[in-house]
Design a protein around this motif. Structure first.
Motif, mmCIF file in Angstrom:
data_model
loop_
_atom_site.group_PDB
_atom_site.id
_atom_site.type_symbol
_atom_site.label_atom_id
_atom_site.label_comp_id
_atom_site.label_asym_id
_atom_site.label_seq_id
_atom_site.Cartn_x
_atom_site.Cartn_y
_atom_site.Cartn_z
ATOM 1 N N UNK A 184 0.849 -1.195 0.000
ATOM 2 C CA UNK A 184 0.000 0.000 0.000
ATOM 3 C C UNK A 184 0.881 1.240 0.000
ATOM 4 N N UNK A 185 0.528 2.200 -0.847
ATOM 5 C CA UNK A 185 1.250 3.471 -0.852
ATOM 6 C C UNK A 185 0.521 4.423 0.097
ATOM 7 N N UNK A 186 1.230 4.855 1.126
ATOM 8 C CA UNK A 186 0.599 5.683 2.168
ATOM 9 C C UNK A 186 1.173 7.091 2.213
ATOM 10 N N UNK A 187 2.259 7.322 1.451
ATOM 11 C CA UNK A 187 2.884 8.642 1.470
ATOM 12 C C UNK A 187 3.130 9.105 0.036
ATOM 13 N N UNK A 188 3.058 10.405 -0.234
ATOM 14 C CA UNK A 188 3.251 10.877 -1.608
ATOM 15 C C UNK A 188 4.694 10.677 -2.083
ATOM 16 N N UNK A 189 4.867 10.568 -3.403
ATOM 17 C CA UNK A 189 6.216 10.438 -3.979
ATOM 18 C C UNK A 189 7.049 11.641 -3.562
ATOM 19 N N UNK A 190 8.298 11.391 -3.176
ATOM 20 C CA UNK A 190 9.193 12.490 -2.805
ATOM 21 C C UNK A 190 9.048 12.926 -1.351
ATOM 22 N N UNK A 191 8.200 12.208 -0.580
ATOM 23 C CA UNK A 191 7.929 12.621 0.803
ATOM 24 C C UNK A 191 9.196 12.628 1.673
ATOM 25 N N UNK A 192 10.009 11.578 1.584
ATOM 26 C CA UNK A 192 11.183 11.509 2.471
ATOM 27 C C UNK A 192 12.178 12.614 2.123
ATOM 28 N N UNK A 194 11.414 15.497 0.724
ATOM 29 C CA UNK A 194 10.798 16.770 1.123
ATOM 30 C C UNK A 194 10.975 17.008 2.624
ATOM 31 N N UNK A 195 10.862 15.937 3.414
ATOM 32 C CA UNK A 195 10.958 16.092 4.874
ATOM 33 C C UNK A 195 12.395 16.233 5.366
ATOM 34 N N UNK A 196 13.325 15.501 4.724
ATOM 35 C CA UNK A 196 14.673 15.378 5.304
ATOM 36 C C UNK A 196 15.798 15.889 4.397
ATOM 37 N N UNK A 197 15.476 16.288 3.180
ATOM 38 C CA UNK A 197 16.519 16.591 2.205
ATOM 39 C C UNK A 197 16.950 18.039 2.148
ATOM 40 N N UNK A 198 16.536 18.869 3.105
ATOM 41 C CA UNK A 198 16.816 20.306 2.996
ATOM 42 C C UNK A 198 17.550 20.891 4.194
ATOM 43 N N UNK A 199 18.387 20.067 4.843
ATOM 44 C CA UNK A 199 19.133 20.536 6.027
ATOM 45 C C UNK A 199 18.234 20.990 7.157
ATOM 46 N N UNK A 200 17.038 20.452 7.201
ATOM 47 C CA UNK A 200 16.096 20.764 8.274
ATOM 48 C C UNK A 200 15.494 19.438 8.734
ATOM 49 N N UNK A 214 16.354 9.696 4.230
ATOM 50 C CA UNK A 214 16.214 9.992 2.797
ATOM 51 C C UNK A 214 16.433 8.675 2.071
ATOM 52 N N UNK A 215 15.480 8.234 1.261
ATOM 53 C CA UNK A 215 15.764 6.947 0.621
ATOM 54 C C UNK A 215 16.078 7.051 -0.867
ATOM 55 N N UNK A 216 15.911 8.229 -1.462
ATOM 56 C CA UNK A 216 16.444 8.433 -2.817
ATOM 57 C C UNK A 216 17.297 9.697 -2.820
#
Ligand code: GTQ
Length: 346
Positions: A184-192, A194-200, A214-216
């Motif tokens: 089941x897909x429960x989170x939008x594409x790019x979610x990880x 968006x949450x963790x990839x910006x030094x925040x 970050x998985x990608x």
């Protein structure tokens, strides 16, 4: 250490204790505690074009669903039959063709993907689907559900790196399949990202996992980091410019058991000799050149794969601006105070 003399009395003694599951250390000491790493692992290069042809044949022989994973294992010539590219690591090339579904499963072994060819096929990890492009570095952490698919019109090929031999050595393998082929897909594409990839990072969140959230790690960002560094013109004699992928929560490697690296060698650059105790798997993604490993020379171009064993001297030479991805068990060796490197005189 010298071999101990054999005498009839000693031989008779060894035979008697052998029956009691005992052995004399003085006969095996030199093989066990070597003055330098003594590995069965050998240097080798696999041409991607040859693997691609065999994979295309494999695509007609078996579906991803029946195979579970349609992978050709890169077997080190010194470690045949063991599914190892180095003593501690597994590598393979996986092909996912249009319409394929590599069904959901999870296991203790951590996996990395480094995309070699194709665009837009996906892997899903822990409820998030990521679309992949050449040069992307994608992580499947230990015990996370993962399945792969391809809804594009082109096949996709990627390099798989897993810590299978390490987990095998530790007798710590658990694995299970899922009732559903696709999770089941429960989170939008790019979610990880968006949450963790910006030094925040979320201020109060405590994650239990030692793997990067970050998985990608998209190649677009990786390449930009290398390109920026190029303008500074500060080259390391042994590595050109080499960066490690890091976990933004800890600053440590992105994966707990496998160190992953990206390296730029500018056109005409020849590295100084280097050796280290972490046998390393390389994937060229851009450019062409050659690497001398021990007394052998290997010519590489885009998507070719090669392995450098522990403690063998290596130099790289680039004919064009070249980018090399690589991975090794360095995080494990460093945590155990076992890692050593030798930069020659550089
Ligand atoms: O994609 O889950 O190359 O489980 C070996 C084992 C890939 C995968 C491999 C695996 C996978």
């Amino acid at each position: 250490m010298e071999a101990v003399q054999k005498t009839p009395e000693r031989e008779a003694f060894y035979r008697r204790i052998d029956g009691e599951n005992l052995a004399a250390l003085w006969n095996v000491m030199g093989e066990l505690i070597t003055p330098e790493p003594k590995s069965a692992c050998r240097p080798h290069l696999w041409k991607f074009d040859a693997i691609r042809r065999f994979m295309t044949e494999a695509g007609k022989l078996i579906t991803a669903k029946e195979a579970e994973r349609r992978v050709l294992v890169l077997e080190n010539p010194g470690l045949r039959g063991q599914s190892k590219i180095t003593t501690s690591l597994f590598a393979g090339v996986q092909m996912v063709i249009p319409g394929d579904i590599a069904p959901a499963h999870r296991h203790s072994q951590s996996a990395l993907r480094f995309v070699l060819e194709g665009r837009g096929a996906h892997t899903s990890v822990d409820g998030e689907r990521t679309l992949m492009e050449p040069g992307d570095f994608v992580i499947t952490p230990s015990m996370t559900w993962h399945d792969h698919g391809n809804e594009t019109s082109e096949p996709m090929f990627w390099l798989d790196g897993l810590d299978i031999p390490l987990v095998q050595f530790l007798d710590a393998s658990f694995a299970e399949g899922s009732d559903e082929d696709q999770q089941q897909i429960t989170r939008p594409a790019g979610d990880s990202f968006a949450r963790y990839g910006h030094n925040l990072l979320p201020v109060d969140q405590k994650r239990a996992s030692k793997t990067s959230p970050i998985f990608n790690y998209p190649y677009h960002y990786t390449r930009e980091a290398l390109e920026q560094a190029k303008t500074r013109d500060q080259w390391d004699a042994c590595h050109g410019l080499k960066l490690k992928f890091s976990n933004p929560e800890t600053g440590d490697y992105a994966m707990p058991t496998i160190g992953t690296f990206i390296q730029l060698l500018p056109k005409g650059f020849k590295t100084a000799r280097y050796r280290s105790t972490d046998a390393t798997v390389f994937a060229a993604i851009e450019g062409k050149g050659r690497s001398r490993i021990g007394d052998q020379t290997f010519e590489w171009g885009p998507r070719d794969l090669f392995v450098v064993p522990s403690w063998q001297w290596v130099t790289h030479e680039a004919d064009e601006d070249s980018v090399l991805f690589s991975f090794s068990d360095r995080p494990v060796q460093q945590k155990l105070d076992l890692f050593r490197e030798d930069r020659g005189n550089a």
